[in-house]
Write a protein that holds these residues in place. Structure first.
Motif, mmCIF file in Angstrom:
data_model
loop_
_atom_site.group_PDB
_atom_site.id
_atom_site.type_symbol
_atom_site.label_atom_id
_atom_site.label_comp_id
_atom_site.label_asym_id
_atom_site.label_seq_id
_atom_site.Cartn_x
_atom_site.Cartn_y
_atom_site.Cartn_z
ATOM 1 N N ASP A 1 -19.798 8.704 0.762
ATOM 2 C CA ASP A 1 -21.245 8.906 0.791
ATOM 3 C C ASP A 1 -21.979 7.570 0.942
ATOM 4 N N GLY A 2 -21.421 6.667 1.760
ATOM 5 C CA GLY A 2 -22.073 5.386 2.024
ATOM 6 C C GLY A 2 -21.988 4.385 0.903
ATOM 7 N N ARG A 3 -21.078 4.676 -0.066
ATOM 8 C CA ARG A 3 -20.953 3.764 -1.215
ATOM 9 C C ARG A 3 -19.493 3.417 -1.469
ATOM 10 N N LEU A 4 -19.280 2.304 -2.173
ATOM 11 C CA LEU A 4 -17.961 1.968 -2.704
ATOM 12 C C LEU A 4 -18.016 2.020 -4.220
ATOM 13 N N ARG A 5 -16.944 2.565 -4.822
ATOM 14 C CA ARG A 5 -16.841 2.626 -6.275
ATOM 15 C C ARG A 5 -16.569 1.244 -6.842
ATOM 16 N N VAL A 6 -17.189 0.939 -7.962
ATOM 17 C CA VAL A 6 -16.919 -0.308 -8.677
ATOM 18 C C VAL A 6 -15.628 -0.130 -9.471
ATOM 19 N N PRO A 7 -14.636 -1.011 -9.257
ATOM 20 C CA PRO A 7 -13.385 -0.856 -10.018
ATOM 21 C C PRO A 7 -13.647 -0.964 -11.522
ATOM 22 N N THR A 8 -12.889 -0.179 -12.291
ATOM 23 C CA THR A 8 -13.101 -0.170 -13.742
ATOM 24 C C THR A 8 -11.911 -0.713 -14.537
ATOM 25 N N GLY A 9 -10.783 -0.966 -13.860
ATOM 26 C CA GLY A 9 -9.616 -1.494 -14.572
ATOM 27 C C GLY A 9 -9.834 -2.937 -14.994
ATOM 28 N N PRO A 10 -8.928 -3.473 -15.807
ATOM 29 C CA PRO A 10 -9.071 -4.856 -16.287
ATOM 30 C C PRO A 10 -9.168 -5.872 -15.144
ATOM 31 N N GLY A 11 -9.957 -6.903 -15.337
ATOM 32 C CA GLY A 11 -10.123 -7.946 -14.323
ATOM 33 C C GLY A 11 -10.719 -7.363 -13.055
ATOM 34 N N LEU A 12 -10.158 -7.748 -11.907
ATOM 35 C CA LEU A 12 -10.650 -7.229 -10.626
ATOM 36 C C LEU A 12 -10.405 -5.731 -10.504
ATOM 37 N N GLY A 13 -9.452 -5.200 -11.258
ATOM 38 C CA GLY A 13 -9.212 -3.754 -11.261
ATOM 39 C C GLY A 13 -8.488 -3.253 -10.027
ATOM 40 N N VAL A 14 -7.882 -4.161 -9.274
ATOM 41 C CA VAL A 14 -7.065 -3.754 -8.126
ATOM 42 C C VAL A 14 -5.659 -4.315 -8.311
ATOM 43 N N THR A 15 -4.697 -3.690 -7.639
ATOM 44 C CA THR A 15 -3.308 -4.144 -7.680
ATOM 45 C C THR A 15 -2.960 -4.773 -6.335
ATOM 46 N N VAL A 16 -2.475 -6.000 -6.382
ATOM 47 C CA VAL A 16 -2.117 -6.693 -5.145
ATOM 48 C C VAL A 16 -0.719 -6.236 -4.723
ATOM 49 N N ASP A 17 -0.599 -5.840 -3.458
ATOM 50 C CA ASP A 17 0.675 -5.373 -2.897
ATOM 51 C C ASP A 17 1.471 -6.601 -2.455
ATOM 52 N N GLU A 18 2.259 -7.152 -3.391
ATOM 53 C CA GLU A 18 2.941 -8.424 -3.097
ATOM 54 C C GLU A 18 4.048 -8.244 -2.063
ATOM 55 N N GLU A 19 4.612 -7.033 -1.974
ATOM 56 C CA GLU A 19 5.628 -6.785 -0.929
ATOM 57 C C GLU A 19 4.997 -6.868 0.455
ATOM 58 N N PHE A 20 3.808 -6.248 0.592
ATOM 59 C CA PHE A 20 3.101 -6.345 1.877
ATOM 60 C C PHE A 20 2.688 -7.792 2.131
ATOM 61 N N LEU A 21 2.188 -8.450 1.076
ATOM 62 C CA LEU A 21 1.777 -9.852 1.232
ATOM 63 C C LEU A 21 2.903 -10.685 1.827
ATOM 64 N N ASP A 22 4.123 -10.466 1.328
ATOM 65 C CA ASP A 22 5.251 -11.266 1.813
ATOM 66 C C ASP A 22 5.448 -11.123 3.317
ATOM 67 N N THR A 23 5.087 -9.953 3.862
ATOM 68 C CA THR A 23 5.311 -9.730 5.295
ATOM 69 C C THR A 23 4.242 -10.404 6.162
ATOM 70 N N ILE A 24 3.117 -10.840 5.562
ATOM 71 C CA ILE A 24 2.040 -11.456 6.354
ATOM 72 C C ILE A 24 1.786 -12.902 5.933
ATOM 73 N N THR A 25 2.670 -13.422 5.074
ATOM 74 C CA THR A 25 2.497 -14.778 4.554
ATOM 75 C C THR A 25 2.996 -15.809 5.563
ATOM 76 N N THR A 26 2.184 -16.845 5.797
ATOM 77 C CA THR A 26 2.564 -17.907 6.738
ATOM 78 C C THR A 26 2.958 -19.189 6.015
ATOM 79 N N TRP A 27 2.597 -19.304 4.732
ATOM 80 C CA TRP A 27 2.933 -20.505 3.946
ATOM 81 C C TRP A 27 2.714 -20.187 2.465
#
Ligand code: NPQ
Ligand code: MG
Length: 372
Positions: free
Chosen positions: A334-360
């Motif tokens: 509806d034209g909005r983004l939800r504000v995360p409510t979990g601790p800190g940034l409230g998102v989980t970083v996909d480190e497996e995906f990160l590894d596939t796009i990491t250059t250094w």
């Protein structure tokens, strides 16, 4: 909290479509991510500097260098709160985007440890934030109208058109004629001079919310002069580097609205001070965007829920820029983004995906850099 080590990581993410501004065309994003490892746990930060110093003087290789050689050495081996970062880094002039990235990572670590969200920390007053979208310069007016129509169909609540000399009045006229009274604004990214004031006043009849950063960042007084000719409210982006520069710009009448980008002003804590100043001065603010991944987007969406963020931000959904995000995607509802409510940034970083796009990657501690 003690900072024990920092993992720096460079990733490359292709954009879903080329993004053209008055300072060039981007087809991919080269992002510096910061993981702070503390005795209280880990936290993530994102550096918004671009590949080239064409939006501002900062650029990602420079940010990485200054973090390694000048910023992180000032943070090792002491008891720290995120609020201590800016004072400790104050002896280093400039490099706000690099400073913001490490402060963000420490704030995330601190809030995750305390079980508090960014939104709670900032005093969010909304569960979801109204979103706008920034539309790049297009090959033709017909193509622009098609692209804007697509974003309106997705539900975006405000359209921002990138403009430059030769691509300003006609695109705005076309979008107004096709889509009526949709909330509309323009961003020049410093492409004009005071001599263009009369020309830019041709935008006044279109009822734009604002014109963003028409002139070079150092021309703050010229913006006050332009405001005497152009009736559309002037909003500053690139010119605002600190609380003090915001206060000065407001005092001389250089802007009636401010675009808040935490990276540009050295971090979320300085951004919050600017928000509070603007609230006291009756100056509306809105959340800018720097093509962030889900990490930066999470912090921005949380801050955009503060009370004086009264205009829709450039807080677009993940799929505006990326096929796949490095966190769970932010999805427009509806034209909005939800504000995360979990601790800190409230998102989980996909480190497996990160590894596939990491250059250094590089890990830093008191002893220095361990590459690889
Ligand atoms: C602005 N953002 O408000 C910026 C400009 C911008 C969403 O319009 C790489 C790094 C690409 C920084 C593209 C929007 C960028 C960038 C655009 C900044 O002025
Ligand atoms: Mg801008």
């Amino acid at each position: 909290m003690r900072l024990e080590a920092v993992e720096l990581r460079r990733i490359k993410l292709p954009l879903v479509a080329p993004f053209e501004t008055s300072f060039g065309v981007q087809t991919e994003r080269d992002v510096l991510l910061v993981k702070a490892i503390t005795d209280a746990g880990e936290g993530w930060g994102e550096c918004v500097a671009g590949e080239e110093p064409t939006y501002s003087s900062e650029y990602v290789d420079g940010a990485q260098h200054v973090l390694i050689h000048h910023l992180l050495p000032r943070l090792w081996g002491r008891e720290l709160d995120a609020a201590d970062v800016a004072p400790l880094l104050h002896p280093v002039h400039g490099h706000n985007m690099a400073k913001a990235a490490i402060e963000m990572a420490l704030l995330d670590a601190q809030l995750r440890a305390a079980g508090r969200s960014f939104g709670e920390f900032f005093g969010a007053v909304r569960e979801a934030v109204d979103c706008g979208v920034s539309v790049g310069i297009q090959p033709s007016v017909a193509e622009l109208v098609r692209v804007v129509g697509g974003y309106l169909d997705q539900g975006y609540r405000r359209i921002k058109l990138k403009i430059k000399p030769g691509w300003d009045v006609e695109p705005v006229r076309a979008v107004r004629e096709k889509f009526g009274e949709v909330p509309l604004q323009v961003d020049a990214n410093t492409a004009y001079t005071l001599a263009d004031a009369q020309h830019l006043s041709e935008l006044d009849p279109f009822g734009l919310l604002l014109i963003e950063q028409p002139m070079r960042e150092e021309l703050v007084f010229a913006h006050a002069e332009m405001a005497k000719v152009v009736r559309t409210p002037i909003c500053l982006d690139e010119s605002i580097h600190t609380y003090q520069s915001a206060a000065d710009a407001i005092a001389i009448g250089a802007c009636r609205i401010i675009n808040v980008k935490p990276g540009r002003v050295g971090g979320y804590l300085e951004a919050r001070r600017i928000h509070d100043l603007c609230a006291a001065k009756g100056v509306p603010v809105w959340m800018g965007g720097m093509l962030e991944t889900g990490i930066g987007r999470a912090g921005n969406v949380a801050m955009a829920a503060m009370p004086n963020f009264t205009l829709p931000g450039d807080t677009s959904a993940s799929d505006r820029y990326y096929h796949r995000d490095v966190t769970e995607p932010f999805v427009l509802r509806d034209g909005r983004l939800r504000v995360p409510t979990g601790p800190g940034l409230g998102v989980t970083v996909d480190e497996e995906f990160l590894d596939t796009i990491t250059t250094w990657t590089g890990t830093l501690g008191r002893a220095g850099l361990r590459a690889g």
